[in-house]
Design an enzyme around this catalytic site. Structure first.
Site, mmCIF file in Angstrom:
data_model
loop_
_atom_site.group_PDB
_atom_site.id
_atom_site.type_symbol
_atom_site.label_atom_id
_atom_site.label_comp_id
_atom_site.label_asym_id
_atom_site.label_seq_id
_atom_site.Cartn_x
_atom_site.Cartn_y
_atom_site.Cartn_z
ATOM 1 N N GLU A 162 0.819 -1.213 0.000
ATOM 2 C CA GLU A 162 0.000 0.000 0.000
ATOM 3 C C GLU A 162 0.854 1.263 0.000
ATOM 4 O OE1 GLU A 162 0.772 1.699 2.914
ATOM 5 O OE2 GLU A 162 1.912 -0.103 3.428
ATOM 6 N N GLY A 304 6.668 0.023 4.006
ATOM 7 C CA GLY A 304 5.415 -0.242 3.307
ATOM 8 C C GLY A 304 5.691 -0.495 1.836
ATOM 9 N N GLU A 305 4.739 -0.149 0.980
ATOM 10 C CA GLU A 305 4.865 -0.329 -0.475
ATOM 11 C C GLU A 305 4.945 -1.802 -0.884
ATOM 12 O OE1 GLU A 305 8.253 1.737 -2.066
ATOM 13 O OE2 GLU A 305 7.736 3.634 -1.099
ATOM 14 N N GLY A 306 4.744 -2.736 0.038
ATOM 15 C CA GLY A 306 4.956 -4.139 -0.297
ATOM 16 C C GLY A 306 6.413 -4.534 -0.291
#
Length: 338
Positions: A162, A304-306
């Protein structure tokens, strides 16, 4: 195709979860037992291979097509100063993803993951959930379906991540509403706010829990009241992946918080999920324990960001390489009495 045509369809899908292929699991275990190594000597790498076998329905699982799906959304509660960055950074980072310049671009490329970025109404933040429900029922259902739309039956592995300034505040609210505990139990520094910033986050979450306390505690209501579009999209992607038998690698605190309301309704939702890592966000270890997931990695990451899940995908590929490429005792003419 719309995966969840209504709230009832979403709830029915969550109530009736597919199970892994028991025959494929048994065959994968049999193969592990005859590979040229002492039993159990590859530790969790063996477990990963067997897990993938069950969900892919084949005793020798593979990753030919894997995707990192990253969802982005903006939040109305950022007016309370809960983040070290302004909401405009969400769109700027989405542009960076699309230009190939972010960490997830580098890490997904290294892990052999196709990157799919889904931006959800960035110019229309959710409502301030300290004053009203974050989303209408229609908006929440649309977000769930946006996530579901990023999943296809031919995927061998799905990584979810996300982007959304302030969304560690939403994650804390989701966890508290799903699993109990105080706001302070779940709130952390997120993007790096100081003690005063953490205090503001706690107050926002406390207010949200108070004003939504009267409402039904179902997965859908929790997501729409104290979640966000990108978080609901992750929930929709994970549930759709379960319907299609696609194994999922979860990222950090926010990604895992997306399935907290689902797990509160049906704990079996985590059965097709691997926790890619344990992030440095304080609430993540607590959340993983509630979800019954043991992280593959612990690298002090909190981006985050995967990103953490993408790194873990490399470990998963390694597990499958060992499972599929090692010789058996018979093939190698090695005594099985190691």
């Amino acid at each position: 195709m719309t995966a969840f045509a209504s709230i009832a369809a979403f709830e029915a899908a969550l109530a009736d979860l597919a199970r892994p292929d028991a025959a494929a699991i048994a065959q994968a275990r049999e193969r592990q037992a005859v590979l040229t190594k002492p039993a159990g000597s590859l530790g969790r790498l063996e477990d990963i291979a067997i897990f993938l076998a069950g969900w892919q329905g084949r005793p020798r699982p593979r990753i030919d097509k894997a995707r990192a799906a990253i969802f982005a959304g903006n939040h109305g509660f950022t007016v309370h100063g809960v983040s070290a960055f302004p909401p405009s950074v969400t769109a700027q980072m989405v542009a960076n993803f699309e230009a190939g310049g972010a960490a997830i671009n580098a890490l997904s490329g290294a892990a052999g993951l196709e990157l799919k970025v889904v931006a959800l109404d960035l110019d229309r933040p959710t409502a301030d959930f300290a004053a009203a429900a974050a989303m209408s029922a229609t908006d929440c259902l649309d977000a769930l379906n946006a996530g579901a739309g990023a999943v296809e039956s031919d995927l061998d592995l799905l990584v979810v991540g996300e982007m959304g300034i302030g969304n560690s505040t939403a994650a804390a609210a989701l966890c508290a509403r799903s699993f109990g505990g105080s706001a302070a139990d779940w709130v952390g520094p997120g993007t790096g706010v100081d003690a005063e910033g953490i205090g503001r986050k706690i107050k926002v979450v406390e207010r949200a829990l108070e004003i939504h306390g009267y409402a039904a505690n179902s997965a859908f209501e929790t997501l729409r009241r104290v979640g966000g579009r990108e978080i609901a999209a992750i929930a929709g992607a994970v549930l759709r992946a379960r319907q299609l038998g696609v194994p999922v690698v979860l990222d950090g605190f926010i990604s895992c918080s997306a399935i907290a309301p689902l797990a509160a309704d049906n704990p079996a939702i985590t059965d097709h999920c691997l926790a890619g890592h344990c992030s440095a966000e304080p609430g993540h270890a607590r959340l993983l324990a509630k979800l019954g997931l043991e992280p593959l990695l612990s690298l002090g990451m909190r981006l985050g960001e995967g990103s953490g899940a993408a790194v873990a995908a490399g470990v998963i590929r390694t597990a499958l390489a060992a499972h599929n490429q090692m010789a058996t005792f018979a093939e190698a003419a090695v005594s099985a009495s190691l």
